[in-house]
Write an enzyme that holds these catalytic residues in place. Structure first.
Site, mmCIF file in Angstrom:
data_model
loop_
_atom_site.group_PDB
_atom_site.id
_atom_site.type_symbol
_atom_site.label_atom_id
_atom_site.label_comp_id
_atom_site.label_asym_id
_atom_site.label_seq_id
_atom_site.Cartn_x
_atom_site.Cartn_y
_atom_site.Cartn_z
ATOM 1 N NE ARG A 1 -3.829 -2.004 2.598
ATOM 2 C CZ ARG A 1 -3.737 -2.967 3.498
ATOM 3 N NH1 ARG A 1 -2.725 -2.967 4.333
ATOM 4 N NH2 ARG A 1 -4.644 -3.923 3.572
ATOM 5 C CG ASP B 1 6.767 -6.828 -3.585
ATOM 6 O OD1 ASP B 1 6.811 -8.071 -3.418
ATOM 7 O OD2 ASP B 1 6.057 -6.078 -2.891
ATOM 8 C CB ALA C 1 9.347 0.038 6.249
ATOM 9 N NE ARG C 2 6.633 -3.240 10.918
ATOM 10 C CZ ARG C 2 5.663 -2.416 10.578
ATOM 11 N NH1 ARG C 2 5.967 -1.146 10.275
ATOM 12 N NH2 ARG C 2 4.408 -2.820 10.519
ATOM 13 C CG ASP D 1 9.795 7.511 11.328
ATOM 14 O OD1 ASP D 1 9.946 8.448 12.150
ATOM 15 O OD2 ASP D 1 8.762 6.828 11.262
ATOM 16 C CD GLU E 1 11.721 2.539 16.811
ATOM 17 O OE1 GLU E 1 10.580 2.615 17.306
ATOM 18 O OE2 GLU E 1 11.947 2.716 15.611
ATOM 19 C CG HIS F 1 8.323 4.477 15.049
ATOM 20 N ND1 HIS F 1 8.726 3.213 15.370
ATOM 21 C CD2 HIS F 1 7.347 4.317 14.106
ATOM 22 C CE1 HIS F 1 8.021 2.317 14.686
ATOM 23 N NE2 HIS F 1 7.181 2.972 13.915
ATOM 24 C CB ALA G 1 1.338 6.272 12.367
#
Length: 529
Positions: free
Chosen positions: A152, A172, A233-234, A258, A263, A281, A284
């Site tokens: 997404r 991907d 992302a991660r 980010d 963390e 982070h 969002a």
């Protein structure tokens, strides 16, 4: 009347939806001490939380009437899913509400790494230095942006950077190629091609065994000098030590990051570089995304309480009495076979057909479901389970079919999974359960063999001639990799052999490459189960 308790702050828009729903009573307890909170939830039908409330076994022991837990966000690490499932409590999350926020955060990093605006802003505002020459930037127009992961967020980033006049390369292996090409992006089969050609690389994959440290020292060395790297992302998708060395050598022009492997990270070594733009982070963290998440989780909780649907459920209470003990073992085998397939194929699987023979024919549909869960766990950046797997499969274009196996077989009970991938390729694997807790693969792509699907497995296909297996053993021994089990299948008509080599340690890509370079090698993959 259903009682819903808000345990952590969510948007007022979400609370309003709950309050305006007939038969819903809302209580706000976000300010209650977390140790005291469970004692006040005995009569709650549903609770809504974020990450600051830990819902463990003890917490749930107080919740005598709880039916639904709504997580206002994606991650459910703070919820004991197993205990919730045992108690028949449905856990819901909100996986899509943050998509636009994360997309725009990625774009912010890309532009700031091109122009170093935070640095120039700081120097002008706080040091009162006006130095235009120092902050000469570069343009996004005409650059090649490499996007690893076309879910997404990756898709939306691609569309946005192309609107700036950039070119996009996508890697991907788990998506249909037309998903990239129809928006004007180029999709590549080899990660190396993206790495060597991109001016900017941004990663948007789930964190799995396959993607952990996906970008390491070897990959960075192959990149263009002055590459820009982005990770919203991660943590752990980029090897942080390799990033440090790449920045130190100036191979990396700029890093926008980010997320970190561990963390919080207020004193991470990467922060010492002026060309690192970092945030704590915040992907969002927008008002709009919080509104979407609040509204979405409120609607999902209402639907679940009223039995209207569980599309965002992340767990399920299995009705154990409906499936025999043998059936349960085959369900576990089906999930592992699905996971094996997606790791081995490493390509877009467009269809799976699950065949059952024997007593297990009665749970054929469940076998299809568990196979789907196993496949998707390595492909999507969400918690995959037996509720949402059909939705996620449909979203990714994966067709699932179940059938009775009507051919002759030596096994009393037999599970065969056929995977169709790329344009015209098919791979079949078969398995059975010989006795309690002895589930095995017994067939793959025309080769008969028997091996348990657990641990680290090297799958090696080669021309069947003397000396090859000895060379494989020599390479593994030289790297102190211990072989725990070795199984071999042969096809005399084609003169090929297929080996399943179980090893005690994870095997690096460099070691796999050594084995691949053996004269007579046809293919090599590693799988972790």
């Amino acid at each position: 009347m259903h009682k819903v308790v808000i345990c952590d702050n969510i948007s007022e828009a979400g609370i309003d939806i709950l309050r305006n729903e007939p038969d819903i009573e809302v209580e706000i307890k976000s300010d209650v001490d977390k140790k005291e909170l469970p004692k006040q939830l005995e009569d709650a039908d549903a609770i809504i939380t974020r990450s600051s409330t830990t819902i463990d076994k003890e917490f749930l022991s107080y919740c005598k009437n709880l039916k639904v837990i709504g997580r206002a966000g994606v991650g459910v690490d703070n919820i004991d899913l197993e205990e919730a499932s045992k108690k028949g409590i449905v856990v819901l999350n909100m996986p899509t509400g943050n998509t636009l926020a994360a997309t725009e955060h990625t774009m912010t990093f890309i532009l700031n790494c091109l122009r170093f605006m935070p640095n120039a802003n700081y120097e002008l505002k706080y040091k009162h230095i006006w130095d235009r020459k120092k902050w000469m930037g570069i343009e996004l127009y005409g650059k090649t942006v490499g996007i690893i992961g076309m879910g997404r967020i990756g898709t939306r980033v691609a569309i946005r950077v192309m609107s700036f006049g950039a070119n996009v390369i996508v890697y991907d292996p788990y998506i249909p190629k037309e998903k990239a090409t129809k928006i004007g992006a180029k999709i590549v089969d080899d990660l190396d091609e993206l790495i060597r050609n991109a001016d900017i690389i941004t990663i948007h994959t789930p964190k799995t065994n396959e993607t952990y440290n996906m970008i390491d020292k070897e990959e960075i060395e192959k990149m263009k000098d002055g590459v820009i790297l982005i990770n919203c992302a991660r943590g752990g998708l980029y090897n942080e030590k390799a990033l440090y060395e790449g920045l130190k050598s100036r191979k990396i022009r700029a890093l926008g990051i980010d997320v970190f492997e561990n963390e919080p990270q207020p004193n991470h070594p990467l922060l010492e570089f002026d060309n690192v733009i970092a945030t704590p982070h915040l992907g969002a963290n927008t008002y709009e995304s919080q509104v979407r998440v609040g509204e979405g989780i409120a609607k999902s909780v209402i639907d679940a309480l009223k039995g209207r649907g569980y599309e965002n459920a992340v767990n399920i209470k299995m009705e154990e009495e409906e499936i025999t003990e043998l059936g349960k073992q085959f369900l576990g085998l089906a999930e592992r076979m699905g996971s094996f397939l997606s790791q081995y194929v490493k390509s877009f699987i467009r269809k799976i057909t699950v065949y059952a023979h024997g007593e297990i024919e009665s749970c054929t549909n469940s076998l299809g479901l568990f196979t789907t869960v196993g496949i998707l766990k390595n492909m999507v950046d969400e918690h995959v389970n037996y509720v949402n797997a059909p939705y996620l499969a449909k979203e990714r274009g994966l067709e699932i079919e179940t059938k009775i196996y009507d051919k002759a077989t030596e096994f009393k009970n037999y599970l065969l999974i056929s995977a169709e991938y790329d344009d015209d390729k098919t791979l079949e694997i078969g398995g059975t359960v010989f006795e309690p807790n002895k589930a095995r693969i017994v067939y793959m792509d025309g080769f008969d063999m028997e091996i348990e699907l657990t641990g680290n497995i090297i799958v090696f296909r080669n021309h069947d001639k003397p000396g090859i297996i000895g060379k494989v053993g020599e390479i593994l021994g030289r790297h102190n990799i211990n072989i725990a089990d070795f199984r071999l299948g042969r096809k005399k008509e084609t003169g090929e052999a297929l080996s399943f080599i179980k090893v005690d340690q994870d095997v690096s890509e460099a070691i796999l490459k050594e084995i691949w370079n053996i004269d007579g090698a046809i293919s090599i993959s590693k799988v972790r189960l």
